[in-house]
Design an enzyme around this catalytic site. Structure first.
Site, short mmCIF file in Angstrom:
data_model
loop_
_atom_site.label_atom_id
_atom_site.label_comp_id
_atom_site.label_asym_id
_atom_site.label_seq_id
_atom_site.Cartn_x
_atom_site.Cartn_y
_atom_site.Cartn_z
N ARG A 173 0.82 -1.23 0.00
CA ARG A 173 0.00 0.00 0.00
C ARG A 173 0.85 1.28 0.00
NH1 ARG A 173 -3.23 -2.93 3.90
NH2 ARG A 173 -4.84 -4.04 2.76
N LYS A 201 2.28 11.17 -11.70
CA LYS A 201 1.37 10.28 -12.43
C LYS A 201 2.11 8.97 -12.69
CE LYS A 201 -1.86 13.19 -14.97
NZ LYS A 201 -2.29 13.66 -16.30
N GLU A 222 7.68 17.15 -25.76
CA GLU A 222 7.10 17.56 -24.46
C GLU A 222 7.66 18.92 -24.02
OE1 GLU A 222 4.53 15.99 -23.33
OE2 GLU A 222 4.77 13.80 -23.40
N LYS A 236 5.93 22.67 -15.20
CA LYS A 236 5.16 21.50 -14.74
C LYS A 236 4.95 21.56 -13.23
CE LYS A 236 4.07 16.77 -15.07
NZ LYS A 236 4.14 15.50 -15.76
N GLU A 248 -5.44 16.57 -11.14
CA GLU A 248 -6.11 16.89 -12.41
C GLU A 248 -7.63 17.07 -12.26
OE1 GLU A 248 -4.24 15.11 -15.89
OE2 GLU A 248 -6.18 15.13 -16.88
N ARG A 280 -4.60 20.86 -14.63
CA ARG A 280 -3.50 19.97 -15.02
C ARG A 280 -3.73 19.33 -16.39
NH1 ARG A 280 -0.02 15.56 -11.46
NH2 ARG A 280 1.13 14.75 -13.26
N ASN A 286 -1.86 17.87 -21.19
CA ASN A 286 -2.16 16.82 -22.18
C ASN A 286 -2.38 17.38 -23.58
OD1 ASN A 286 -2.01 14.42 -20.69
ND2 ASN A 286 -3.94 14.92 -19.69
N HIS A 323 -2.24 15.15 -26.61
CA HIS A 323 -2.26 13.76 -26.14
C HIS A 323 -3.52 13.00 -26.55
CE1 HIS A 323 1.16 15.17 -23.91
NE2 HIS A 323 1.35 14.03 -23.30
N HIS A 356 -2.46 9.71 -28.08
CA HIS A 356 -2.72 8.39 -27.49
C HIS A 356 -3.44 7.48 -28.49
CE1 HIS A 356 -2.37 9.78 -23.00
NE2 HIS A 356 -1.21 9.67 -23.60
N HIS A 416 6.12 7.70 -27.84
CA HIS A 416 5.12 8.57 -27.20
C HIS A 416 5.31 10.03 -27.64
CE1 HIS A 416 2.44 10.20 -24.16
NE2 HIS A 416 3.42 10.98 -23.74
P1 NAD Z 1 11.13 5.03 -22.68
O1 NAD Z 1 11.03 4.93 -21.24
O2 NAD Z 1 10.64 3.90 -23.50
O3 NAD Z 1 12.64 5.34 -23.07
C1 NAD Z 1 12.97 5.50 -24.41
C2 NAD Z 1 14.10 4.54 -24.86
O4 NAD Z 1 15.35 5.09 -24.45
C3 NAD Z 1 14.03 3.16 -24.26
O5 NAD Z 1 14.46 2.24 -25.22
C4 NAD Z 1 15.04 3.25 -23.12
O6 NAD Z 1 15.57 1.99 -22.76
C5 NAD Z 1 16.09 4.13 -23.72
N1 NAD Z 1 16.91 4.88 -22.80
C6 NAD Z 1 16.52 5.49 -21.65
N2 NAD Z 1 17.51 6.25 -21.18
C7 NAD Z 1 18.55 6.10 -22.02
C8 NAD Z 1 19.84 6.67 -22.07
N3 NAD Z 1 20.24 7.58 -21.19
N4 NAD Z 1 20.66 6.28 -23.07
C9 NAD Z 1 20.24 5.40 -24.00
N5 NAD Z 1 19.00 4.87 -24.05
C10 NAD Z 1 18.18 5.23 -23.05
O7 NAD Z 1 10.35 6.32 -23.24
P2 NAD Z 1 10.22 7.82 -22.70
O8 NAD Z 1 10.06 8.64 -23.91
O9 NAD Z 1 11.28 8.17 -21.74
O10 NAD Z 1 8.86 7.80 -21.88
C11 NAD Z 1 7.64 7.53 -22.53
C12 NAD Z 1 6.67 7.03 -21.49
O11 NAD Z 1 6.44 8.04 -20.52
C13 NAD Z 1 5.31 6.67 -22.07
O12 NAD Z 1 4.88 5.44 -21.55
C14 NAD Z 1 4.41 7.78 -21.59
O13 NAD Z 1 3.08 7.38 -21.43
C15 NAD Z 1 5.04 8.15 -20.27
N6 NAD Z 1 4.76 9.51 -19.83
C16 NAD Z 1 4.34 9.66 -18.56
C17 NAD Z 1 4.11 10.93 -18.07
C18 NAD Z 1 3.72 11.12 -16.63
O14 NAD Z 1 3.36 12.24 -16.25
N7 NAD Z 1 3.81 10.10 -15.81
C19 NAD Z 1 4.29 12.05 -18.89
C20 NAD Z 1 4.73 11.84 -20.20
C21 NAD Z 1 4.97 10.56 -20.66
N1 GLY Z 2 2.03 14.51 -18.63
C1 GLY Z 2 0.79 15.02 -18.16
C2 GLY Z 2 0.71 15.20 -16.72
O1 GLY Z 2 1.65 14.94 -15.99
O2 GLY Z 2 -0.31 15.61 -16.23
#
Ligand code: NAD
Ligand code: GLY
Length: 368
Positions: free
Chosen positions: A125, A147, A189, A231, A241, A245, A249, A252, A256, A269
């Protein structure tokens, strides 16, 4: 990259407030983690690409503080942001008899960060966790704000929790090893923050887009810091949100649909968000909220960042219909009405629905 002075952005969330440290050569220094609570165990969650690059260095930095350190290596990719992969984290935590004080460290991009955060929110939890983002996208967006989520085949980020980390450590040096396509995805982003809240920042990105794609350290440092400041301010106003917030998006809703429609991981993404912002800008124009110049300005910048500006075909039979079907499965949808983040003035965004015919027109216009 040359060493840059470490900067701190604070996120003000009462008892859940924390700092985002932004610097160069910081993720592998014991001092970076000195302010964290002590515990007997730390667990580094990472993936098969990032582990060989950075996991041993993080482990070494944590060694003096945590008597036991375990590392969980997940498969790499958006396609693995699932219950099955999440369960690998629980398997490791339980097999190492991790207790409630165990601190999780998310070392990687947004996929690792979102899954580690969700595991931290739900293991016993709730256990503390730290974000150590290693992609530009994760440093400017996903590691900040709490998030956490996994995907479902029918919709992106559909199961998750709001759960804040104890700290975020953005080491700009880790961006040196990022593939160019991933750097561009992160820039989507960064660009997002301009039209929704800061026109000066939008102009700064336009002036520095070549420096950013060339990974100029000072340009990246400013982009990460300003993005985190914006942010942090938005999340500080509306952590869960209830309203504001949702402007984060922008792009998005369309994005999405592209990600789930093509199959997770086909487009990154950030690529889907970049193209989604072009589509959302066109929709804003169709709604009479902005002029063609803003659509043109954003499209040009997104293209210069190395991102696609034409949407993919998701169906030969009824492409717009398929987008609409996918966009129904969105957390902003209310009573079947799809909601879009639109630009409604200089550095201002709003949440709106739009007539189906208008949305269809935008999809037809924007798809290859
Ligand atoms: P990812 O986590 O898939 O990373 C991208 C690629 O880069 C992967 O292959 C990873 O292994 C590689 N990688 C990571 N760091 C590296 C480095 N320093 N050197 C070499 N390779 C490296 O993708 P992302 O773009 O980082 O994140 C996308 C995800 O984030 C999506 O699932 C999206 O939904 C989520 N997201 C979440 C929020 C939130 O607020 N929580 C906001 C935006 C996006
Ligand atoms: N990436 C959108 C949020 O964090 O709200």
């Amino acid at each position: 990259m040359n060493a840059l002075a470490t900067q701190t952005v604070s996120i003000d969330l009462q008892t859940r407030s924390y700092d985002i440290a932004i610097g160069s050569g910081i993720f592998d220094q014991a001092a970076t983690y000195a302010d964290l609570p002590n515990a007997s165990t730390a667990v580094i969650v990472t993936n098969s690409t990032v582990a060989p690059l950075y996991a041993a260095r993080l482990q070494q930095a944590l060694q003096g503080k945590y008597p036991k350190i375990h590392t969980v290596v997940l498969p790499d990719g958006e396609a693995y942001k699932t219950w099955q992969t999440l369960n690998l984290i629980f398997d490791a935590l339980l097999s190492h008899t991790c207790d409630r004080k165990t601190v999780l460290f998310a070392l990687g991009g947004g996929v690792v960060g979102d899954m580690t955060g969700f595991a931290a929110a739900s293991y016993m939890r709730g256990v503390p966790f730290v974000q150590v983002p290693t992609t530009l996208l994760a440093q400017v967006d996903s590691s900040v704000g709490g998030k956490t989520a996994i995907n479902h085949p029918l919709g992106k980020n559909m199961s998750g929790a709001f759960y804040q980390p104890l700290k975020v450590v953005c080491d700009l040096d880790t961006l040196k090893t990022l593939p160019p396509r991933e750097l561009s995805a992160g820039l989507a982003e960064v660009i997002k923050y301009g039209p929704i809240s800061d026109l000066d920042f939008l102009s700064w990105i336009e002036t520095h887009i070549d420096a950013l794609t060339a990974r100029d350290p000072a340009a990246l440092a400013h982009a990460v810091k300003r993005s985190c400041e914006i942010k942090a301010w938005v999340v500080g106003q509306d952590e869960r949100e209830a309203g504001l917030r949702a402007i984060l998006n922008f792009g998005h809703t369309f994005g999405h649909a592209i990600e789930s429609g093509l199959g997770y991981g086909e487009w990154l993404h950030g690529e889907a968000v970049g193209c989604g912002m072009v589509m959302a800008a066109h929709l804003s124009k169709q709604l009479g909220l902005v002029d063609a110049a803003l659509v043109e300005r954003l499209t040009t910048l997104i293209e210069k960042a190395g991102l696609p500006v034409k949407g993919p075909k998701l169906s030969d039979a009824d492409n717009a219909g398929r987008y609409l079907e996918l966009m129904q499965v969105d957390k902003k949808t209310e009573a079947g009405a799809i909601k879009f983040v639109v630009i409604d003035g200089p550095a201002s965004a709003a949440i709106r629905s739009a007539p189906e015919l208008m949305v269809r027109g935008v999809i037809d216009l924007c798809c290859a």
